[in-house]
Design an enzyme around this catalytic site. Structure first.
Site, PDB file in Angstrom:
ATOM      1  N   LYS A  36     -49.916  13.098  37.049  1.00 33.00           N
ATOM      2  CA  LYS A  36     -49.939  14.509  37.434  1.00 33.00           C
ATOM      3  C   LYS A  36     -50.796  15.317  36.464  1.00 33.00           C
ATOM      4  CE  LYS A  36     -45.389  14.491  39.667  1.00 33.00           C
ATOM      5  NZ  LYS A  36     -43.992  14.971  39.554  1.00 33.00           N
ATOM      6  N   SER A  93     -45.026  16.405  34.363  1.00 36.18           N
ATOM      7  CA  SER A  93     -43.657  15.924  34.156  1.00 36.18           C
ATOM      8  C   SER A  93     -43.137  15.303  35.438  1.00 36.18           C
ATOM      9  CB  SER A  93     -42.739  17.057  33.691  1.00 36.18           C
ATOM     10  OG  SER A  93     -42.592  18.024  34.704  1.00 36.18           O
ATOM     11  N   ASP A  94     -42.115  14.485  35.295  1.00 35.92           N
ATOM     12  CA  ASP A  94     -41.480  13.860  36.440  1.00 35.92           C
ATOM     13  C   ASP A  94     -40.069  13.439  36.047  1.00 35.92           C
ATOM     14  OD1 ASP A  94     -42.220  12.918  39.267  1.00 35.92           O
ATOM     15  OD2 ASP A  94     -41.126  11.213  38.445  1.00 35.92           O
ATOM     16  N   SER A  95     -39.200  13.397  37.040  1.00 36.80           N
ATOM     17  CA  SER A  95     -37.832  12.920  36.846  1.00 36.80           C
ATOM     18  C   SER A  95     -37.467  12.012  37.995  1.00 36.80           C
ATOM     19  CB  SER A  95     -36.839  14.090  36.812  1.00 36.80           C
ATOM     20  OG  SER A  95     -37.057  14.901  35.697  1.00 36.80           O
TER      21      SER A  95
END
Length: 181
Positions: free
Chosen positions: A41, A57-59
């Site tokens: 990203k 960011s990522d979760s």
């Protein structure tokens, strides 16, 4: 979180095919996958803004060996909650900083959320309160709202649960000269 921490930023959505990237990383550990998505990203946006320091960011959530994405419908959110009931949900949150085509920092963290046994009346009441807002969240909850009632215990950093390893990120921003040390 960045607003609350006093960090100036401009939000720019990343145009990446997350599912294609995930397919290419089949078998990767959840933390590594979240980290790779965060880097991808940031890199996609950095390609459009080569002089900027870009945060991605990522979760993602794993429960009983199964990975969960954001629920696409209220019914799917209910199915997720029924599956999570009485189990430990692992929330993997990652962030990455990219500048000039290179990743200068990356970090992944994990929180373990112990989901209490959820009754059907509770699930229906919860969905009536929280849908459609929780459709934008992995795990079908907002910890800062009624979603906190899903859990009997939480192990891990509060900011990880909110979706980003904020304290390590702030340290990296200081290292990169973006915040006063």
């Amino acid at each position: 979180m960045l607003d609350a921490a006093g960090v100036a930023y401009q939000a720019v959505p990343a145009a990446i095919d997350e599912r294609a990237l995930e397919a290419g990383l089949a078998g990767a550990a959840p933390g590594a996958l979240a980290e790779a998505l965060a880097v991808a990203k940031a890199a996609a946006v950095a390609a459009l803004h080569p002089d900027a320091l870009v945060l991605g960011s990522d979760s993602l959530v794993v429960c009983a060996g199964r990975r969960f994405d954001k629920p696409r419908s209220r019914e799917e959110a209910g199915a997720h909650l029924r599956f999570f009931s009485g189990k430990v949900m692992e929330l993997h949150s990652a962030a990455a900083l990219v500048r000039g085509g290179g990743c200068v920092w990356r970090h992944a963290s994990i929180a373990r959320l112990h989901v209490r046994t959820l009754s059907e009346p509770f699930i229906e009441h919860y969905l009536a309160l929280e849908w459609p807002e929780i459709g934008h969240t992995v795990g079908a909850f907002r910890i800062e709202g009624p979603g906190v009632q899903l859990f009997s215990a939480i192990e891990g950093d509060h900011f990880t649960v909110l979706g980003m390893p904020l304290l390590p990120l702030l340290g990296a921003l200081r290292t990169e000269g973006m915040l006063i040390a």
